[in-house]
Structure formats: structure tokens, C-alpha cells
Design a protein around this motif. Structure first.
Motif, short mmCIF file in Angstrom:
data_model
loop_
_atom_site.label_atom_id
_atom_site.label_comp_id
_atom_site.label_asym_id
_atom_site.label_seq_id
_atom_site.Cartn_x
_atom_site.Cartn_y
_atom_site.Cartn_z
N VAL A 1 2.78 9.98 5.62
CA VAL A 1 3.05 10.27 4.20
C VAL A 1 3.11 9.00 3.37
N GLY A 2 3.72 7.96 3.91
CA GLY A 2 3.88 6.73 3.16
C GLY A 2 5.17 6.75 2.37
N PHE A 3 5.14 6.17 1.19
CA PHE A 3 6.34 6.05 0.37
C PHE A 3 6.51 7.31 -0.46
N SER A 4 7.57 8.05 -0.18
CA SER A 4 7.81 9.32 -0.87
C SER A 4 8.94 9.22 -1.88
N ARG A 5 9.89 8.31 -1.64
CA ARG A 5 10.97 8.15 -2.61
C ARG A 5 10.45 7.37 -3.81
N SER B 1 12.88 -0.18 4.72
CA SER B 1 13.00 1.21 4.30
C SER B 1 12.45 2.11 5.40
N THR B 2 12.86 3.36 5.38
CA THR B 2 12.49 4.28 6.46
C THR B 2 10.99 4.58 6.50
N GLU B 3 10.28 4.36 5.40
CA GLU B 3 8.87 4.74 5.35
C GLU B 3 7.97 3.80 6.16
N PHE B 4 8.43 2.58 6.43
CA PHE B 4 7.62 1.65 7.21
C PHE B 4 8.51 0.87 8.17
N LYS B 5 7.88 0.13 9.07
CA LYS B 5 8.64 -0.56 10.12
C LYS B 5 7.89 -1.81 10.54
N PRO C 1 0.85 -1.20 0.00
CA PRO C 1 0.00 0.00 0.00
C PRO C 1 0.87 1.24 0.00
N ILE C 2 0.42 2.29 -0.69
CA ILE C 2 1.29 3.46 -0.88
C ILE C 2 1.31 4.38 0.32
N ASP C 3 0.26 4.34 1.16
CA ASP C 3 0.21 5.20 2.34
C ASP C 3 -0.75 4.60 3.35
N PRO C 4 -0.81 5.15 4.56
CA PRO C 4 -1.70 4.59 5.59
C PRO C 4 -3.16 4.56 5.20
N ASP C 5 -3.61 5.56 4.46
CA ASP C 5 -5.01 5.57 4.04
C ASP C 5 -5.34 4.40 3.13
#
Length: 691
Positions: free
Chosen positions: A364-368, A321-325, A11-15
Motif C-alpha cells: 500500500v505504501g504511505f496511507s496516513r 514509520s510503520t509503512e516502511f522499514k 516514493p509514495i508506494d512500491p510501484d
């Protein structure tokens, strides 16, 4: 190392994650012989030279961006300096091999030792004082006959006719009590004295015929006979927690002593595996339960465990990656007390599987992203694709035969000794992101989804009872159905109320990847794992299933929850590759022979109308037998094999698996088909959820 994510496009972001209703995570089988695509791992030397990121300590991998004298970490984006580009490229293809140790000690002797306990619960003499460990250990190759003779001296002590805790005094020595806790505590202390010197891992097979009822760690089994219903209490809430921390504390002692404990319980009486299980699963071992000795597969299970390759003193680390954990982690390990997302595994075979679920690190989710140029016939345009990365490192020790070392040129083949090797497996994966919900649903892998669901409901059952676990599972399916129907515009939510714009789709007809999930949830609700105590599910059996299911890789778990039913025209000729689990499927197929694989049980069922000339049981040289033998070899446990001729033999074992015509809330047959009626109830639950 086999890794399977619940979705192949994240998924690209939390929403987007919230809107999908799909669990986000993965399963990993770190010591698997092949990966999820059936590819064997690549081996190499000098893995300790593999560069690591100075910020997140991830290992260099092929997804890192290279500059002439530097590289960007694919996980955190940090720019890392590099002195030798050529050496960097070479080392990126290597795996680690560190340390060689001689594991053969002097030739020992074998003795029988009887140990009793004094009235204060303290052993009068330590095992080390009875016989030093170096004299106790015996190489099987030269001492097999003497070990066998020693085993023949073991005598049975009958305990069925005595009251709990009532041992018998013979010549001043207490006989008949199960002092399991005292014995295991003494053994861990005994072995721990030589951990790291004489041995790198000790594996203990502990056999039990009933609950420990004497000395430290004795268990009070009277709670099983309590009338919980009459007191308005939930029996499952009362029987699932451990009644003493003794065995959990003893597991910590075993870990420190380098001892892995496997428990084999052969009993039909209440043994309180809820308390005992920690000694096995937290020390890296397994828990087995056999109802009786007549058809027990204990010898086969023990032989297979000793025959297969396993890793020990393992460390498992997941980086993202830093966007998720990582969120929750699941499996038979213990977490590192200092570092996050680091798990220690005392003993790990090729079947042991662990699971993680993920959370976003921010809103924000995945920004890169990278820009991929897509060419079409007339025009070209740019499509933004967001990539995420994760890396799994698995460091372990393994016993290596001399011929393998010789093939690597590390030792002479004439040395003739097994050696210890420290190894490292690294797996770095890249996942794209789903552009919309349809894209995400199309990337779902239902088997890892089932794995995460099973872990979730086991945890809920242990904390709040089976009823809560069932409700959680049912509610998840309702929410997924609601979100799927919203995504495909079957339901719209306007002005505080929901309306059905088309026929509600409870079978996920527009998304093949989601279609198995409703049937899997139904089967899981019918499984003894989530059946109620009052339905006759023994609490020890439930604990056994919790321990088994929480360590299975996704395909095996799928088979255990929803068995595979196939049919044969003859023992050498397959008919249909898959049937639904219903009597109607048996009748409509017209096949004379059915084979059901329920993971722990393999059933061959001959229809009552089958031609009497068909060989029964199937011959050992036929296709059906070959299939059975292959399945037995590929299992982490030995399945029980049953042959049934319908109308002549008791078919209960086989028919109990025909669950689709059974009520999801009980064991009896209903006036309507169970699975169909289950699906028919979902729309109303969806509407109630959306109010």
C-alpha cells in the motif's frame, strides 16, 4: 548528527519506487560535529526523562500529536498516556547525560617485554603475569620522557631476505617471524582482564611491515602468485575473500575486551588485508595502507587520530514509520544479536558514516496523511500530502575534560580530572512524499545515491567478484536511464517492444539532480576499486579502498571517486571553480595553475606554459596554501601533497586522474573521448533492457 537521504521526498508506494530506478535510503554520520545543514546539536540535561512510546520505544519528538494528557507516536501512531504535560514538553527538548566515572588510575612504570611462543602455539606466560596492567599503563603527562626512551630501544628485524615463515633462532629464541596473530590475541586477553574497571576503551595501534607468517593467524601469501588466468579462474574472486577466520574471530574477542584495533600496514608486498581487515573494522578501528616509508603519512594520521574527539561503546538504532522499514545496513559495526536494526560501534569519530536502504512494509505504501490547505488568488483547494518519519538514536560514551563539566555546573573546575559521560543523540526527521516521478527525480541527492551504490558494489564484489560488481553498477545506470526516459515520454513500451518517440536523453537534461550520476558511475568504473586484477590493481589496495570508501561521508566519497579540479591565475587568485577531468579542459582554460583534490592526494600542477616568474611551490602565506591546509585539517586521513611543474617533473600522478579521456574498460587512451563514448553506448543498452 548528519543525515542525508537519497531523496528528500520519499516514493509514495512500491510501484513508484520501482518505476523511479533511484536507490531509496540514507547515510548517517552520528558523531558529526554539525548536521547536514551545518547546524551544531543542541545540548541539555535529564535526557533519561524523555518519554518513549510504549509500543515501538521511539522517543517523544516535535512531530508527535499532543492531546491534553496523551500523545501519539509519530512513527507507529500509538496513543501514549502522559501524567505531566508541562514536564513532557520540557523533556522533549533535552538530550541525555548519564553517569560520571573517574578514569585516572595510579602512576605506573614502563617496561620492555619480549614475548615468544612455544611450538604448540601457546604463550608460555600470560602478559598479566609479566606485568599487571595497572603497572603497565603510563600517563603521558608525567612519563613522556620514559616512554620516548623505551621507544628508542626498539630494534629493526629485517625480514626481506628470508623465506615466509622461516624465523631465525638466536640464543634459543625464534627471531624474525611476524607473530602478529599471537601478539594481538595475547594483548586482547591482557587488556580484557581490566575492561570496565581500569579502562572503558583500549585503543591499539598495530603496525605491520608484511604478512603475519608465524604462529596462530599466519597467512599463506602464495595465493597471490597463482596464475589464475591460465586456469580460467577469476583472480579477484580468489583474492578478495579471507583465507582464515582467525582475525574475524579475534575481532569478536577484541570487542568483548573493549579493545579497538587500528592497523597500519607499511608494505609493498602482498599482506592479505582481506583476512586482516576484520580485526580493525569490526572492532571499530581503521585500516591504513602505505606503499613505502619515504612518503608515508603514518605519523600525521596517528597524531590526528589521537587528537580528535571520538565516542566509544556506541549503540546506533534506526526506527521508521510503520509503512516502511530498513533493508540492508552498511558500515563498520556489528549487529546486535538480539534486536533488529540495532548496531554496536566500538569506536566512532566525527567522520564515521553508516548507510541504510529502505523497503516498503506492504504493497500500500504511505496511507496516513494530513490535508494541507493551499490558498490561491481566486480559489482554494486541498492537496493530499503523505508524511513519513524516521528516528535515529545514538547512545555513546565520551571523555569529557573538567572545564566542560565545570561549565555545566556538574563538578568543580579544581577537580582537574577527565571524566566519562554517557550521552544520547536523537534525530527525528519528517519526509514528504513525491506526487509523481518528476517530483521524486527533482528531490534526488546524488551524493548519498553514490554512497549506497558504492556499498552495493563492494558487497557484490566480495560475494561474486569485481566483474559482477561492475556489471551491477553499469546495469543500474542503464535501468535508471530507461525509467527516466519513460517518465519523460522519450521512450514508449507498446505491444511487447520499445520505441523511441524522441531523442533518447542519456544526460538527464530535464532533471539537474540526476545529471551528475552518469559521470559518477563512469568514474567509479574507472576507480581501482572496480578495476580488474589483470590491469595491475593490487588486491591489498583494493581492500584498503573498500574499507576507506565504506566509512566516508557522502561529500568525501564524491571527492574520492570524482576529484575536484580547480584553477588559479596566481597562487592568490582563483580562476575557475571547477573543470572536467580532461586534458582538453586544461588546455581550453588557459590557466597556469591547477589544483586537484582527490581526497587521498592533493596535486598542484603548474602548466608547462606557465609564467616562470610564478612562485613554485606556492608560498605558505598564499590563498592556495591556505585552501590546502584547511582541506588537510578537515580530512579523516592525511592526504599526500604533490607539486608538479608540467614539462619538467613527472606528471603521472596528476594525469592519472584525468579520466574522462580514458577508456572505461582499460587504462589506455582511446581514439574517442572515454566519457563521451561511454554515454554513446548507453542507448543501445537501454533498448536491450527494454526488449
Amino acid at each position: 548528527m548528519a543525515v542525508r537521504a537519497t531523496v528528500s521526498r520519499f516514493p509514495i508506494d512500491p510501484d513508484s519506487q520501482e518505476a523511479s530506478g533511484v536507490p531509496w535510503g540514507l547515510t548517517v554520520t552520528p558523531f558529526a560535529a554539525k548536521d547536514e545543514n551545518d547546524q551544531a546539536p543542541a545540548y541539555g540535561l535529564d535526557g533519561h526523562l524523555l518519554p518513549r512510546c510504549e509500543n515501538c520505544y521511539a522517543y517523544f519528538n516535535t512531530y508527535c500529536e499532543l492531546d491534553q494528557w496523551a500523545w501519539n507516536c509519530s512513527l507507529c501512531g500509538t496513543l501514549n498516556a502522559s501524567e505531566e504535560f508541562l514536564e513532557l514538553t520540557k523533556s522533549a527538548l533535552q538530550a541525555a547525560l548519564e553517569g560520571l566515572y573517574d578514569v585516572q588510575g595510579p602512576i605506573p612504570v614502563v617496561k620492555n617485554v619480549f614475548v615468544c611462543q612455544d611450538t604448540e602455539g601457546i604463550l608460555p606466560i600470560e602478559l598479566e603475569d609479566v606485568m599487571p596492567l595497572l603497572q603497565f599503563l603510563a600517563p603521558v603527562e608525567t612519563c613522556k620522557d620514559r616512554i620516548t626512551s623505551a621507544l628508542e630501544t626498539l630494534r629493526p628485524i629485517t625480514s626481506w631476505e628470508r623465506t615466509p615463515g622461516a624465523g631465525q633462532v638466536l640464543d634459543g629464541v625464534l627471531m624474525g617471524g611476524r607473530g602478529f596473530g599471537a601478539a594481538m590475541e595475547a594483548l586482547c586477553n591482557y587488556l580484557g582482564s581490566e575492561y570496565g574497571n581500569t579502562f572503558a576503551l583500549a585503543r591499539v595501534f598495530a603496525c605491520l611491515s608484511g604478512p603475519p607468517d608465524y604462529g596462530p593467524g599466519q597467512l599463506d601469501t602464495r595465493r597471490y602468485g597463482e596464475q589464475y588466468a591460465s586456469k580460467g579462474e577469476d583472480a579477484d574472486c580468489a583474492l578478495l575473500p579471507e583465507q582464515t577466520p582467525f582475525y574475524k574471530d579475534l575481532a569478536a574477542v577484541a570487542v568483548q575486551a573493549g579493545v579497538c584495533v587500528d592497523i597500519f600496514a607499511v608494505t609493498n608486498e602482498y599482506t592479505d588485508l582481506a583476512s586482516l581487515k576484520f580485526l580493525s573494522i569490526e572492532s571499530g578501528g581503521s585500516l591504513f595502507l602505505y606503499a613505502n616509508t619515504d612518503d608515508s603519512t603514518l605519523p600525521q594520521d596517528m597524531y590526528q587520530m589521537l587528537s580528535r574527539l571520538y565516542a566509544f561503546n556506541c549503540v546506533l538504532r534506526l526506527r521508521t514509520s510503520t509503512e516502511f522499514k530498513p533493508g540492508h545496513s552498511y558500515g563498520h559495526f556489528f549487529p546486535d544479536p538480539q534486536y533488529e536494526n540495532v548496531q554496536h560501534i566500538i569506536c566512532c569519530d566525527s567522520f564515521a558514516t553508516y548507510a541504510y536502504d529502505f523497503d516498503f512494509s506492504n504493497n500500500v505504501g504511505f496511507s496516513r496523511f494530513v490535508i494541507c490547505k493551499l490558498l490561491q488568488i481566486i480559489q482554494c483547494y486541498y492537496d493530499y500530502i503523505f508524511f513519513s518519519h524516521l528516528q535515529i538514536a545514538f547512545q555513546y560514551t565520551v571523555v569529557v575534560p573538567p572545564e566542560e563539566l565545570s561549565s555545566l555546573g556538574l563538578v568543580s573546575s579544581s577537580r582537574g580530572k577527565h571524566s566519562l559521560k554517557r550521552r544520547l543523540r536523537i534525530r527525528t526527521l519528517q519526509y514528504g512524499t513525491a506526487q509523481n516521478l518528476n517530483d521524486l527525480y527533482d528531490s534526488v541527492d546524488p551524493e548519498p545515491v553514490l554512497s549506497l551504490l558504492v556499498h552495493t558494489v563492494i558487497l557484490a564484489s566480495l560475494e561474486q567478484g569485481v566483474r559482477e560488481g561492475r556489471m551491477l553498477l553499469h546495469d543500474w545506470l542503464v535501468i535508471l536511464t530507461a525509467k527516466y526516459n519513460e517518465a519523460f515520454k522519450h521512450i514508449q513500451y507498446k505491444n511487447g517492444s520499445s520505441s523511441i518517440t524522441a531523442q533518447m536523453d542519456v544526460t538527464f537534461s530535464q532533471c539537474p539532480q540526476l545529471q551528475p550520476l552518469a559521470r559518477l558511475v563512469f568514474a567509479l568504473l574507472r576507480n581501482p576499486l572496480l578495476r580488474f586484477h589483470e590491469e595491475g590493481v593490487h588486491p591489498d589496495y583494493r581492500i584498503y579502498l573498500q574499507c576507506l570508501f565504506s566509512a566516508l561521508e557522502p561529500s568525501s566519497l564524491h571527492r574520492a571517486i570524482y576529484p575536484m579540479l580547480t584553477s588559479y591565475s596566481t597562487p592568490d587568485k582563483p580562476a575557475y571553480p571547477r573543470h572536467s577531468l580532461s586534458r582538453a579542459a586544461l588546455i581550453s582554460s588557459g590557466s597556469p595553475i591547477f589544483f586537484l583534490d582527490a581526497f587521498t592526494t592533493l596535486s598542484v600542477f603548474y602548466s608547462s606554459t606557465a609564467d616562470p616568474s610564478l612562485p613554485f611551490p606556492p608560498p605558505h602565506d598564499c590563498l592556495l596554501r591556505s585552501t590546502i591546509n584547511k582541506l588537510k585539517q578537515d580530512r579523516c586521513i592525511t592526504p599526500k601533497l604533490v607539486f608538479i611543474w608540467g614539462g619538467q617533473d613527472d606528471a603521472t600522478v596528476f594525469e592519472n586522474y584525468l579520466i574522462e579521456e580514458q577508456d572505461v574498460d582499460g587504462s589506455g587512451l582511446t581514439s574517442v573521448m572515454g566519457f563521451v563514448s561511454f554515454l554513446e553506448d548507453i542507448p543501445q543498452s537501454v533498448l536491450e533492457y527494454m526488449k
